[in-house]
Scaffold this motif. Structure first.
Motif, PDB file in Angstrom:
ATOM      1  N   GLN A 215      45.889 -11.813 -41.826  1.00 17.52           N
ATOM      2  CA  GLN A 215      44.733 -10.944 -41.953  1.00 17.52           C
ATOM      3  C   GLN A 215      45.169  -9.509 -41.664  1.00 17.52           C
ATOM      4  OE1 GLN A 215      41.556 -11.402 -39.158  1.00 17.52           O
ATOM      5  NE2 GLN A 215      42.892 -11.597 -37.369  1.00 17.52           N
ATOM      6  N   TYR A 216      44.489  -8.553 -42.287  1.00 13.03           N
ATOM      7  CA  TYR A 216      44.798  -7.143 -42.090  1.00 13.03           C
ATOM      8  C   TYR A 216      43.795  -6.542 -41.112  1.00 13.03           C
ATOM      9  CZ  TYR A 216      47.650  -7.718 -46.281  1.00 13.03           C
ATOM     10  OH  TYR A 216      48.576  -8.141 -47.188  1.00 13.03           O
ATOM     11  N   CYS A 217      44.288  -5.715 -40.212  1.00 10.41           N
ATOM     12  CA  CYS A 217      43.449  -4.998 -39.265  1.00 10.41           C
ATOM     13  C   CYS A 217      43.624  -3.500 -39.492  1.00 10.41           C
ATOM     14  CB  CYS A 217      43.809  -5.351 -37.823  1.00 10.41           C
ATOM     15  SG  CYS A 217      43.486  -7.092 -37.407  1.00 10.41           S
ATOM     16  N   LEU A 229      49.846  -3.007 -32.665  1.00  9.10           N
ATOM     17  CA  LEU A 229      48.483  -3.453 -32.416  1.00  9.10           C
ATOM     18  C   LEU A 229      48.244  -3.628 -30.921  1.00  9.10           C
ATOM     19  CD1 LEU A 229      46.012  -4.061 -34.089  1.00  9.10           C
ATOM     20  CD2 LEU A 229      46.711  -6.441 -34.194  1.00  9.10           C
ATOM     21  N   LYS A 269      40.915 -13.888 -30.543  1.00 10.02           N
ATOM     22  CA  LYS A 269      40.470 -13.875 -31.934  1.00 10.02           C
ATOM     23  C   LYS A 269      39.109 -13.215 -32.057  1.00 10.02           C
ATOM     24  CE  LYS A 269      43.114 -17.831 -33.606  1.00 10.02           C
ATOM     25  NZ  LYS A 269      43.050 -19.181 -34.211  1.00 10.02           N
ATOM     26  N   SER A 272      39.547  -9.461 -31.812  1.00  7.31           N
ATOM     27  CA  SER A 272      40.170  -8.841 -32.975  1.00  7.31           C
ATOM     28  C   SER A 272      39.160  -8.503 -34.053  1.00  7.31           C
ATOM     29  CB  SER A 272      41.245  -9.772 -33.550  1.00  7.31           C
ATOM     30  OG  SER A 272      40.640 -10.917 -34.107  1.00  7.31           O
ATOM     31  N   LEU A 273      37.984  -9.120 -34.000  1.00  8.85           N
ATOM     32  CA  LEU A 273      36.950  -8.848 -34.995  1.00  8.85           C
ATOM     33  C   LEU A 273      36.001  -7.754 -34.544  1.00  8.85           C
ATOM     34  CD1 LEU A 273      36.115 -12.521 -35.991  1.00  8.85           C
ATOM     35  CD2 LEU A 273      37.498 -10.872 -37.254  1.00  8.85           C
ATOM     36  N   LYS A 295      38.751  -0.408 -34.397  1.00  8.02           N
ATOM     37  CA  LYS A 295      39.575  -1.420 -35.044  1.00  8.02           C
ATOM     38  C   LYS A 295      38.684  -2.450 -35.717  1.00  8.02           C
ATOM     39  CE  LYS A 295      41.238  -5.082 -33.059  1.00  8.02           C
ATOM     40  NZ  LYS A 295      41.963  -6.074 -32.247  1.00  8.02           N
ATOM     41  N   CYS A 297      39.210  -6.092 -38.334  1.00  2.85           N
ATOM     42  CA  CYS A 297      40.060  -6.995 -39.101  1.00  2.85           C
ATOM     43  C   CYS A 297      39.259  -7.492 -40.301  1.00  2.85           C
ATOM     44  CB  CYS A 297      40.540  -8.155 -38.230  1.00  2.85           C
ATOM     45  SG  CYS A 297      41.604  -7.603 -36.861  1.00  2.85           S
ATOM     46  N   SER A 324      47.501 -15.120 -38.802  1.00 10.43           N
ATOM     47  CA  SER A 324      46.210 -15.643 -38.354  1.00 10.43           C
ATOM     48  C   SER A 324      46.348 -16.743 -37.308  1.00 10.43           C
ATOM     49  CB  SER A 324      45.422 -16.177 -39.555  1.00 10.43           C
ATOM     50  OG  SER A 324      45.196 -15.161 -40.498  1.00 10.43           O
ATOM     51  N   ASN A 327      48.650 -14.661 -34.214  1.00 10.60           N
ATOM     52  CA  ASN A 327      48.129 -13.327 -33.882  1.00 10.60           C
ATOM     53  C   ASN A 327      49.235 -12.308 -33.667  1.00 10.60           C
ATOM     54  OD1 ASN A 327      45.664 -12.012 -33.854  1.00 10.60           O
ATOM     55  ND2 ASN A 327      45.612 -11.878 -31.630  1.00 10.60           N
ATOM     56  N   SER A 329      51.796  -9.434 -35.024  1.00 14.36           N
ATOM     57  CA  SER A 329      51.492  -8.462 -36.062  1.00 14.36           C
ATOM     58  C   SER A 329      52.644  -7.503 -36.312  1.00 14.36           C
ATOM     59  CB  SER A 329      50.243  -7.664 -35.677  1.00 14.36           C
ATOM     60  OG  SER A 329      50.447  -6.979 -34.451  1.00 14.36           O
TER      61      SER A 329
END
Length: 573
Positions: A215-217, A229, A269, A272-273, A295, A297, A324, A327, A329
């Motif tokens: 996944q891209y953040c 990150l 997780k 991160s969202l 930030k 994601c 994913s 985690n 990066s």
């Protein structure tokens, strides 16, 4: 034994780490069944006395209090790799090798060898230092063939209490913990508005080729770009009310670490969202406000629009590709952009002798105006294109005086005219957005750009090459400036096209690693035919290629890089 340091990090990987502990135990080896069992319980490794091969750990450092980890390599010719990620403060760390005691065994049978005795031997014997580093870059150490022995990793933070991450493995060829970057790792600004910026980047081969979940953040900051990150998350955590440093001497549990930024797998997780609602990062923004960093994601999309930005404000954008599952990066090459003004965009006024940063979107144009003192006799323009080429046109009272494409740095001197006004038009190219620095002055001897020779190449003397040194020369000017030379080991097929894709050409020597610095010196000559200096760079490896860069810095502080030069030492002497 041959050691190589490699960046980016998805090539970097080490072994079994073991922090100092008061418990009595044997130095462990990699037991795959045990490793698979332990790796499923991530909380087991938070400040645990055992860190398995092939897992990234998070830990905490108190200011001026060193922390040591130990790991054992039992067989000669074992690959070895370690990666250290500083999160919110520079670190000093070093890796050293101790000779493995004959009594120590990693077979997992027999009476355990007390760890205290092995620690005592390490304290009594300094060992051989293999590598050291000081700074806030994500740094990696790799040994393609290492001897058996007891390895010690020591870390120190002299600025403040901080946390960091370490990844270690003895199977760097098969492990792929960090997602790979594409051949062109830049983040492009494809659209720029008053309150929105659209970003695009090439997909990671980890997803497109290896079909691994990623996944891209996207990170937006008004202060600077970020190198990892981990640094972003440290900045986000800094404003949390519960984020207070743990006290020395406590025996932490996984629950304790959840209150100090070392989140469990599920909470990590969830975090991160999260992002701040202002500015809004598309439809995914759902978090409490933060002052300067956001930030989000976004899954596996490689295009994203940031909205609700402030007009006429400079922002820094970073993209991280994260595995994913683990985690872990890797950072793309970040960029920056200034949003458009609230009202209809006006012509930018240039001030005499002041450097102005300019952003030009793809196929776009930017107008600047320069109104010098009425009695000026000549005007000098300095243009430093950071990425791709940009076209510049200069008109004096409506008459076209100059129209050229600029790549790298160029200097133009035009004859003045009493009471004249100058209009500068900058046009972006079709490949992508352009960033540049421009300076206009009627007093070229008093400006922020250093004086430069017409020829800014670095010359290498082939006959003076040895297995451990190269001799180079470059031109100076009649003005006394500071010159700094840097070296970096590269692959044999490294070329300038690759260099341009990877680096913003406006970045100065302050962005380079201290370990790459060779020397700095002041140099000038009133006789231009004698304004040349030579340097012999020693301590190189036989048959290796090195990228050499020379930076010249003006009294005003602005640095300009000469044309890079790739040299190669002799393989046999």
């Amino acid at each position: 034994m041959h050691f190589v340091r490699m960046v980016p990090l998805h090539w970097c990987m080490l072994w079994l780490l073991l922090p100092l502990s008061s418990r009595t135990q044997k130095l462990p080896t990699r037991d795959e069944e045990l490793f698979q069992m332990q790796i499923r319980d991530k909380a087991f490794f938070h400040d645990s006395s055992v860190i398995p091969d092939g897992a990234e750990i998070s830990s905490y450092l108190f200011r001026d209090t060193p922390k040591r980890y130990f790991f054992v390599v039992e067989e000669d010719n074992t690959p070895l790799s370690v990666t250290v990620t500083p999160c919110d403060a520079p670190l000093e760390w070093k890796l050293s090798l101790q000779e493995l005691p004959e009594e120590a065994s990693g077979e997992g049978s027999g009476d355990p060898e007390p760890l205290d005795q092995q620690k005592q031997q390490i304290i009594n014997e300094e060992g051989t230092e293999l590598f050291s580093y000081k700074g806030n870059d994500v740094e990696c150490f790799i040994a393609s063939s290492s001897p058996s022995g007891l390895y010690q990793l020591e870390l120190l933070s002299t600025e403040k209490d901080t946390h960091f991450k370490v990844y270690a493995t003895t199977t760097p060829e098969s492990d792929q913990p960090y997602p790979e970057l594409p051949y062109d790792p830049r983040v492009d600004v494809t659209s720029l508005g008053r309150t929105t910026v659209t970003l695009a980047w090439k997909p990671s081969p980890t997803a497109s080729v290896l079909k691994q979940p990623i996944q891209y953040c996207v990170v937006v900051s008004r202060e600077h770009n970020f190198k990892s990150l981990c640094a972003v998350e440290a900045k986000l955590s800094a404003d949390d009310a519960f984020m207070t440093a743990p006290k020395p001497g406590l025996d932490f549990s996984p629950f304790d670490f959840a209150h100090f930024g070392f989140a469990s797998e599920n909470s990590a997780k969830e975090r991160s969202l999260l992002t701040k609602p202002s500015p809004k990062l598309g439809r995914h923004a759902h978090a409490r406000p933060k002052a300067d960093v956001q930030k989000v994601c976004i899954g596996n999309k490689n295009i994203f629009t940031v909205s609700d930005l402030k007009p006429d404000t400079q922002y820094y954008f970073d993209v991280f590709v994260a595995n994913s599952d683990s985690n872990m990066s890797t950072a793309y090459l970040g960029t920056f952009a200034r949003t458009k003004e609230e009202a209809r965009q006006k012509t930018v006024e240039l001030k005499d002798g002041k450097v102005t940063d300019v952003f030009v979107k793809r196929k776009g144009a930017k107008f600047l105006r320069f109104a010098p003192v009425p009695s000026h006799q000549k005007v000098t323009f300095f243009v430093h294109s950071c990425l791709d080429a940009v076209q510049i046109q200069v008109r004096r009272d409506g008459k076209l005086l100059l129209s050229q494409n600029v790549e790298g740095i160029r200097q133009f001197q035009l004859r003045g005219k009493p009471k004249a006004k100058y209009l500068i038009r900058l046009k972006g190219n079709k490949k992508g957005a352009s960033m540049l620095k421009i300076l206009a002055t009627t007093r070229p001897s008093k400006q922020s750009f250093p004086s430069l020779p017409e020829d800014r190449r670095i010359k290498a003397f082939d006959k003076l090459r040895t297995c451990s040194s190269v001799t180079v020369a470059w031109l100076g000017t009649q003005e006394r400036n500071k010159f700094c030379i840097y070296k970096k080991e590269v692959d044999d097929n490294y070329n300038e096209d690759q260099k341009k894709r990877e680096q913003n050409q406006c970045l100065g020597p302050d962005t380079r690693k201290k370990s790459e610095k060779v020397l700095c010196k002041y140099f000038h000559s009133q006789n231009l035919q004698k304004a040349v200096t030579t340097e012999t760079i020693k301590g190189l490896q036989p048959g290796k290629s090195y990228l050499l860069d020379v930076y010249v810095t003006a009294h005003g502080g602005h640095s300009v890089k000469y044309q890079s030069k790739v040299v190669k030492t002799r393989k046999f002497c």
